[in-house]
Write an enzyme that holds these catalytic residues in place. Sequence first.
Site, mmCIF file in Angstrom:
data_model
loop_
_atom_site.group_PDB
_atom_site.id
_atom_site.type_symbol
_atom_site.label_atom_id
_atom_site.label_comp_id
_atom_site.label_asym_id
_atom_site.label_seq_id
_atom_site.Cartn_x
_atom_site.Cartn_y
_atom_site.Cartn_z
ATOM 1 N N HIS A 248 0.285 5.087 -4.583
ATOM 2 C CA HIS A 248 -0.795 4.746 -3.661
ATOM 3 C C HIS A 248 -0.512 5.401 -2.322
ATOM 4 O O HIS A 248 0.146 4.843 -1.462
ATOM 5 C CB HIS A 248 -0.890 3.219 -3.525
ATOM 6 C CG HIS A 248 -2.023 2.748 -2.669
ATOM 7 N ND1 HIS A 248 -2.444 1.440 -2.651
ATOM 8 C CD2 HIS A 248 -2.830 3.402 -1.802
ATOM 9 C CE1 HIS A 248 -3.450 1.316 -1.817
ATOM 10 N NE2 HIS A 248 -3.697 2.496 -1.265
ATOM 11 N N HIS B 19 -9.238 0.224 -5.127
ATOM 12 C CA HIS B 19 -8.777 -0.686 -4.083
ATOM 13 C C HIS B 19 -9.509 -2.016 -4.246
ATOM 14 O O HIS B 19 -10.729 -2.033 -4.432
ATOM 15 C CB HIS B 19 -9.107 -0.135 -2.697
ATOM 16 C CG HIS B 19 -8.187 0.960 -2.235
ATOM 17 N ND1 HIS B 19 -7.933 2.085 -2.964
ATOM 18 C CD2 HIS B 19 -7.460 1.080 -1.089
ATOM 19 C CE1 HIS B 19 -7.086 2.858 -2.289
ATOM 20 N NE2 HIS B 19 -6.783 2.275 -1.149
ATOM 21 N N GLU C 90 -7.556 -6.047 -0.539
ATOM 22 C CA GLU C 90 -6.790 -5.629 0.647
ATOM 23 C C GLU C 90 -7.250 -6.533 1.800
ATOM 24 O O GLU C 90 -6.483 -7.347 2.294
ATOM 25 C CB GLU C 90 -7.049 -4.152 0.947
ATOM 26 C CG GLU C 90 -6.300 -3.629 2.170
ATOM 27 C CD GLU C 90 -6.636 -2.160 2.487
ATOM 28 O OE1 GLU C 90 -7.653 -1.630 1.970
ATOM 29 O OE2 GLU C 90 -5.884 -1.555 3.282
ATOM 30 N N ASP D 215 0.685 4.282 1.333
ATOM 31 C CA ASP D 215 -0.745 4.244 1.674
ATOM 32 C C ASP D 215 -1.110 5.431 2.581
ATOM 33 O O ASP D 215 -1.571 6.457 2.087
ATOM 34 C CB ASP D 215 -1.111 2.899 2.305
ATOM 35 C CG ASP D 215 -2.593 2.560 2.178
ATOM 36 O OD1 ASP D 215 -3.329 3.316 1.527
ATOM 37 O OD2 ASP D 215 -3.014 1.522 2.732
ATOM 38 N N ASP D 216 -0.913 5.285 3.894
ATOM 39 C CA ASP D 216 -1.244 6.348 4.856
ATOM 40 C C ASP D 216 -0.048 6.520 5.786
ATOM 41 O O ASP D 216 -0.045 6.011 6.921
ATOM 42 C CB ASP D 216 -2.499 5.947 5.642
ATOM 43 C CG ASP D 216 -3.690 5.759 4.718
ATOM 44 O OD1 ASP D 216 -4.242 6.768 4.252
ATOM 45 O OD2 ASP D 216 -4.029 4.597 4.436
ATOM 46 N N HIS E 217 -2.774 8.188 0.299
ATOM 47 C CA HIS E 217 -3.946 9.033 0.538
ATOM 48 C C HIS E 217 -3.431 10.280 1.233
ATOM 49 O O HIS E 217 -2.839 10.172 2.318
ATOM 50 C CB HIS E 217 -4.949 8.294 1.416
ATOM 51 C CG HIS E 217 -5.378 6.972 0.847
ATOM 52 N ND1 HIS E 217 -6.516 6.824 0.097
ATOM 53 C CD2 HIS E 217 -4.784 5.746 0.888
ATOM 54 C CE1 HIS E 217 -6.621 5.553 -0.291
ATOM 55 N NE2 HIS E 217 -5.590 4.882 0.177
HETATM 56 N N1 ADE Z 1 -8.420 5.006 2.754
HETATM 57 C C1 ADE Z 1 -7.240 5.370 3.265
HETATM 58 N N2 ADE Z 1 -6.452 4.305 3.433
HETATM 59 C C2 ADE Z 1 -7.148 3.224 2.998
HETATM 60 C C3 ADE Z 1 -6.865 1.853 2.903
HETATM 61 N N3 ADE Z 1 -5.713 1.319 3.304
HETATM 62 N N4 ADE Z 1 -7.830 1.042 2.416
HETATM 63 C C4 ADE Z 1 -9.008 1.540 2.030
HETATM 64 N N5 ADE Z 1 -9.310 2.833 2.101
HETATM 65 C C5 ADE Z 1 -8.389 3.678 2.583
HETATM 66 ZN ZN ZN Z 2 -5.185 2.879 0.111
#
Ligand code: ADE
Ligand code: ZN
Length: 374
Positions: free
Chosen positions: A19, A221, A224, A308-309, A21
């Site tokens: 996970h 997703h 969250e 994630d990011d 992006h």
């Molecule tokens: N796109 C990038 N990061 C995300 C996240 N944490 N939740 C939903 N969409 C995303």
């Molecule tokens: Zn995500």
Amino acid sequence: MCQTALHPFLEVLPKCEHHMHIEGSLEPELLFELAAKNGIALPLAGGGPGLRALRKRYEAFTGLDDFLGYYYVAMSALVDASDFERLAEAYFRRAARQNVRHAEVSFDPQAHSARGVALSTVIEGLTAARERAKRELGISSVLIMCVLRHLPPAEGVALFEEARDAGYFGGSVSDGKNDDKEKEPVLGGIGLDSSEKPFPPELWTELYGAAKKAGVRRTAHAGEEGPAQYIVDSLDMMDAQRIDHGLRSVLAGDEGVTDALLARLVDQKVMLTLCPLSNVRLRCLESVQDFPLRQLLDRGVRFSINSDDPAYFGGYILENYCALQEAFGLSVREWEGIAKGAVMGSWCADRRKWEILSEIEAVAGEWSVELGEQ
Ligand code: ADE
Ligand code: ZN
């Protein structure tokens, strides 16, 4: 770097990431460099808060949508295939330093096509980086094409059809050599991301039905920021095979849903791809101490730990492992179990899974002796 005795073990522990992006790994340095190269004026630079101010702002997100505002603006610096290649190459190199052995990388084509950047351009750059990561770093990878849930569902279906008809999921396009069955598809699955509320799972039944019909793997997703019911509905209505985040399946507050849901996740071996540092930065959790790690382990839920990011949330996969170690003080054998669970939930060939599993066993065996755990 965490201060725990297990840090050197966590560094070398072979990892699978499911996970992340790729656009969320755009570090401010590369962002400004590519924006300058491509002549893109960044509203977030706003005449120049510069790198430090931007990083500081990333520490103050008020929630998912606040973060997404920055995320979508920053990716406007990505224009040609070489930009996507550099972005992914930077991620793979960092991942290799943290001993990621297999990475499942999501990307958001609609956020690029809206700016006139074709799906084929994005895929060309990402594929070049993946191939190099395999060749030079020994990292296997899978590309997951995400659909943006804040856009009309019909546009998601159209994107899926475009990718399917171009042969990116394998099968339909022949290169004349008649060896399509032998090839790994360019795209290994679909996902669903962006603002969770108010875009419930029932909007995505057509897209996920089409993917299932075409034999394409499906993650989404859910849970969250949205309720645990979104996770249930993603399984029931979309036939999602994996859940990204899924945090709300384990948090108190959705009583009546969570217990049965957890039992189902365990029974059906549905993997949750969890992201603790993201959850804290986006205020889904107050602190890493609130991450439901013990409940997940006690219930036997399959999960993996992910970044994630990473450019936005304070760390890559290792920093997420370290944050959990500082909060929960796990043993080498517990980490071995987590790392193996991540392998088992991966979308790679069984042979690759066995390779990584045996690497994990070797490292865990060595470090449990080193740290006197046996
Ligand atoms: N796109 C990038 N990061 C995300 C996240 N944490 N939740 C939903 N969409 C995303
Ligand atoms: Zn995500």
